[in-house]
Enzyme design. Structure first.
Site, PDB file in Angstrom:
ATOM      1  N   GLY A  41     -57.422  24.692   7.907  1.00  0.00           N
ATOM      2  CA  GLY A  41     -56.847  25.779   8.708  1.00  0.00           C
ATOM      3  C   GLY A  41     -56.612  27.040   7.900  1.00  0.00           C
ATOM      4  O   GLY A  41     -56.554  28.138   8.456  1.00  0.00           O
ATOM      5  N   SER A  85     -49.319  25.012   2.696  1.00  0.00           N
ATOM      6  CA  SER A  85     -48.376  24.133   1.982  1.00  0.00           C
ATOM      7  C   SER A  85     -48.218  24.538   0.520  1.00  0.00           C
ATOM      8  O   SER A  85     -47.181  24.301  -0.094  1.00  0.00           O
ATOM      9  CB  SER A  85     -48.883  22.688   2.021  1.00  0.00           C
ATOM     10  OG  SER A  85     -50.125  22.601   1.336  1.00  0.00           O
ATOM     11  N   THR A  88     -52.558  22.047  -1.687  1.00  0.00           N
ATOM     12  CA  THR A  88     -53.896  21.493  -1.422  1.00  0.00           C
ATOM     13  C   THR A  88     -54.705  21.470  -2.724  1.00  0.00           C
ATOM     14  O   THR A  88     -54.864  22.505  -3.386  1.00  0.00           O
ATOM     15  CB  THR A  88     -54.591  22.313  -0.315  1.00  0.00           C
ATOM     16  OG1 THR A  88     -53.798  22.167   0.864  1.00  0.00           O
ATOM     17  CG2 THR A  88     -56.002  21.848  -0.048  1.00  0.00           C
ATOM     18  N   GLU A 215     -58.861  18.204  15.085  1.00  0.00           N
ATOM     19  CA  GLU A 215     -57.499  17.869  14.634  1.00  0.00           C
ATOM     20  C   GLU A 215     -56.500  17.751  15.784  1.00  0.00           C
ATOM     21  O   GLU A 215     -55.668  16.855  15.785  1.00  0.00           O
ATOM     22  CB  GLU A 215     -56.998  18.903  13.616  1.00  0.00           C
ATOM     23  CG  GLU A 215     -57.653  18.765  12.250  1.00  0.00           C
ATOM     24  CD  GLU A 215     -56.951  19.591  11.178  1.00  0.00           C
ATOM     25  OE1 GLU A 215     -55.866  19.211  10.732  1.00  0.00           O
ATOM     26  OE2 GLU A 215     -57.494  20.644  10.788  1.00  0.00           O
ATOM     27  N   HIS A 231     -84.336  28.280  14.959  1.00  0.00           N
ATOM     28  CA  HIS A 231     -85.358  27.963  13.960  1.00  0.00           C
ATOM     29  C   HIS A 231     -85.368  26.492  13.569  1.00  0.00           C
ATOM     30  O   HIS A 231     -86.081  26.099  12.660  1.00  0.00           O
ATOM     31  CB  HIS A 231     -85.149  28.846  12.722  1.00  0.00           C
ATOM     32  CG  HIS A 231     -85.287  30.304  13.039  1.00  0.00           C
ATOM     33  ND1 HIS A 231     -86.496  30.956  13.048  1.00  0.00           N
ATOM     34  CD2 HIS A 231     -84.366  31.207  13.432  1.00  0.00           C
ATOM     35  CE1 HIS A 231     -86.308  32.220  13.395  1.00  0.00           C
ATOM     36  NE2 HIS A 231     -85.018  32.397  13.638  1.00  0.00           N
ATOM     37  N   LYS A 325     -55.859  11.387   2.044  1.00  0.00           N
ATOM     38  CA  LYS A 325     -54.985  11.952   0.999  1.00  0.00           C
ATOM     39  C   LYS A 325     -54.209  10.846   0.278  1.00  0.00           C
ATOM     40  O   LYS A 325     -54.034  10.887  -0.938  1.00  0.00           O
ATOM     41  CB  LYS A 325     -53.998  12.942   1.614  1.00  0.00           C
ATOM     42  CG  LYS A 325     -54.600  14.307   1.882  1.00  0.00           C
ATOM     43  CD  LYS A 325     -53.511  15.282   2.317  1.00  0.00           C
ATOM     44  CE  LYS A 325     -54.118  16.635   2.623  1.00  0.00           C
ATOM     45  NZ  LYS A 325     -53.161  17.541   3.257  1.00  0.00           N
TER      46      LYS A 325
END
Ligand SMILES: O=P(O)(O)OC[C@H]1O[C@H](O)[C@H](O)[C@@H](O)[C@@H]1O
Length: 331
Positions: A41, A85, A88, A215, A231, A325
């Site tokens: 995000g 946060s 990351t 999400e 293409h 994670k």
């Protein structure tokens, strides 16, 4: 999540106030290139900025979504890190490499390790509110503050401020009609595979929509752009046949689309109409890029919240991301 989407207009207003009040000092400098680092995000905000400034600034701007940064990064690079946060790992890795290469850094974050590194290494930061704990719902904050950082760094002029004010006015005007349109789209996507096609300049908006479908609604979706899909992907519309009935194609149209892109979209539509379950269109509203981008983003956010309701899932949880994670943290 619904309240956060509901509060998007206030978020843009608040983000503007934060940007105006920020005390960000860059030493006067001529940069050769710009890198924006961020994931998910926050990373998509970098892609939006990239599309927005492509006709406004004359140096290359690259969005970095990984651990390592490009070899060209050096003392003439402006390196902007965006992480809600501040924790990351890919973004932190990029910051450490950029510091080692002598780049000029700045960041947008609510705190965490990114803020700590900014204080420790004395590079500018703009702090955004972290109380929602939902990075993807804070796209308004990250994009607006990055625009301000580019402005304070001397690479972007002030016209974005007028465009932001126009965007807020447009969103206010569209508030109720937008929800009706979003609900209809959510119904068209329920139990289907949404395939989102946009002109290349609007790729970040289509990708953002896909990420929100993933999400918030816990559903797969696919994105491609014109002219590139003409293409290659267009040839794939023969197999697997049983899938076609399950596909809802959405054309994301904008007045910014090159006239040849518009023509390509018209011509190609016949192929999708003969195969897909449904082919729908949305037309971006407003005259400036920011108006068009943010009004589409806002309506699409509503779609994904409604689609979560139809899918009977919470738009807040991200179990599979947490699982990955958690496993990575063990190593
Ligand atoms: O903005 P950040 O805190 O760096 O987060 C970036 C991404 O990290 C995680 O994977 C979150 O679950 C995503 O929703 C988020 O967009």
């Amino acid at each position: 999540m619904k309240q956060l989407v509901e509060g998007f207009i206030q978020q843009l207003q608040h983000a503007t106030e934060i940007g105006e009040k920020a005390t960000v000092n860059f030493a006067p400098k001529k940069y050769s290139n710009i890198v924006i680092a961020g994931m998910g995000g926050s990373g998509i905000g970098g892609n939006l900025i990239q599309a927005y400034v492509s006709d406004k600034i004359e140096m290359p701007l690259v969005v970095n979504k990984g651990y390592d940064i490009p070899a060209f990064v050096g003392p003439d690079t402006l390196f902007i890190a965006s992480s809600f946060s501040g924790n990351t790992e890919e973004t932190l890795s990029g910051i450490r490499e950029a510091l080692a290469k002598g780049a000029t850094l700045a960041c947008v974050t609510s705190g965490g390790e990114v803020l700590r590194l900014s204080k420790e290494n004395n590079f500018p930061h703009i702090i955004i509110p972290g109380d929602s704990e939902q990075p993807r719902a804070c796209l308004g904050y990250s994009v607006v503050e990055m625009l301000y950082l580019l402005h304070y760094a001397g690479v972007l002029n002030v016209t974005f401020k007028t465009e932001l004010a126009q965007t807020i006015a447009l969103l206010e005007e569209q508030q109720s009609s937008m929800k009706v349109e979003a609900s209809a789209l959510a119904n068209a996507f329920k139990g289907k595979l949404p395939i989102l096609y946009a002109g290349v300049q609007f790729e970040p908006i289509a990708v953002r929509f896909q990420q929100q479908i993933n999400e918030n609604s816990k559903q797969l979706s696919h994105v491609n752009t014109f002219p590139e899909m003409n293409h290659n992907e267009i040839v794939g519309w023969l197999h697997p046949e049983p899938l076609f009935e399950m596909i809802t194609v959405l054309y994301i149209r904008s007045a910014y689309d090159h006239e040849r892109i518009r023509l390509r979209m018209d011509v190609s539509k016949k192929i999708f109409e003969s195969k897909a379950g449904k082919v729908l269109e949305v037309q971006a509203q407003g005259s400036t890029f920011l108006e068009q981008a943010f009004s589409l983003i806002h309506i699409f956010d509503w779609v994904t919240v409604y689609l979560a309701e139809l899918n009977n899932v919470s738009p807040n949880t991200i179990e599979n991301i947490n699982y990955v994670k958690g496993e990575l943290a063990k190593v």
